[in-house]
Motif scaffolding. Structure first.
Motif, PDB file in Angstrom:
ATOM      1  N   LEU A 164       0.827  -1.207   0.000  1.00 30.44           N
ATOM      2  CA  LEU A 164       0.000   0.000   0.000  1.00 30.44           C
ATOM      3  C   LEU A 164       0.861   1.256   0.000  1.00 30.44           C
ATOM      4  N   THR A 165       1.959   1.226   0.739  1.00 28.44           N
ATOM      5  CA  THR A 165       2.887   2.356   0.725  1.00 28.44           C
ATOM      6  C   THR A 165       3.462   2.537  -0.669  1.00 28.44           C
ATOM      7  N   ALA A 166       3.927   1.457  -1.273  1.00 31.11           N
ATOM      8  CA  ALA A 166       4.537   1.519  -2.608  1.00 31.11           C
ATOM      9  C   ALA A 166       3.557   2.039  -3.655  1.00 31.11           C
ATOM     10  N   GLY A 167       2.285   1.703  -3.484  1.00 29.79           N
ATOM     11  CA  GLY A 167       1.285   2.143  -4.440  1.00 29.79           C
ATOM     12  C   GLY A 167       0.718   3.523  -4.153  1.00 29.79           C
ATOM     13  N   GLY A 168       1.064   4.092  -3.005  1.00 38.31           N
ATOM     14  CA  GLY A 168       0.527   5.398  -2.640  1.00 38.31           C
ATOM     15  C   GLY A 168      -0.932   5.352  -2.217  1.00 38.31           C
ATOM     16  N   HIS A 169      -1.390   4.212  -1.731  1.00 36.94           N
ATOM     17  CA  HIS A 169      -2.793   4.018  -1.374  1.00 36.94           C
ATOM     18  C   HIS A 169      -3.037   4.354   0.099  1.00 36.94           C
ATOM     19  N   PHE A 191      12.491   4.193  -0.272  1.00 34.47           N
ATOM     20  CA  PHE A 191      13.629   4.246  -1.178  1.00 34.47           C
ATOM     21  C   PHE A 191      13.409   3.444  -2.455  1.00 34.47           C
ATOM     22  N   TYR A 192      12.487   2.529  -2.437  1.00 34.22           N
ATOM     23  CA  TYR A 192      12.188   1.721  -3.623  1.00 34.22           C
ATOM     24  C   TYR A 192      10.973   2.222  -4.382  1.00 34.22           C
ATOM     25  N   ALA A 193      10.019   2.801  -3.669  1.00 37.77           N
ATOM     26  CA  ALA A 193       8.748   3.188  -4.280  1.00 37.77           C
ATOM     27  C   ALA A 193       8.658   4.670  -4.624  1.00 37.77           C
TER      28      ALA A 193
END
Length: 108
Positions: A53-58, A88-90
């Motif tokens: 969810l963090t990586a997707g900005g949700h 750092f990855y997303a």
């Protein structure tokens, strides 16, 4: 990993009157089936979910799942570290948005 509490969704409670099919799929498939599979603990599933969810900005869904992660035994420091690592990855904006949601949760 069968000693973990059964994971229960809130689809019917939040969307049942408005979108009954989505509510049923959320409760019956996502939570009752997927979240309760014995191959991963609920704690591990929570960490994975927070990371995705963090990586997707949700951030709307993240608010619920941070609380669920705490219920599943993930502590504040682990959640902050997970979001920091994913940043750092997303991407920085997604990480900062997620950290804002976490900050709000832990301030309450």
């Amino acid at each position: 990993m069968t000693d973990q509490p059964k994971q229960i969704g809130g689809g019917r409670r939040t969307l049942g009157d408005f979108a009954p099919k989505l509510a049923a799929l959320t409760d019956d498939v996502l939570f009752d089936d997927v979240w309760n599979r014995p191959e991963l603990s609920a704690r591990d599933r929570s960490l994975i979910t927070v990371a995705v969810l963090t990586a997707g900005g949700h951030t709307d869904q993240l608010e619920f799942h941070l609380g669920r992660a705490v219920e599943n035994g993930v502590n504040r420091e682990e959640l902050i570290e997970t979001i920091t690592h994913v940043t750092f990855y997303a991407g920085w904006p997604k990480g900062m948005g997620a950290m804002g949601v976490a900050q709000k949760l832990f301030a309450e």
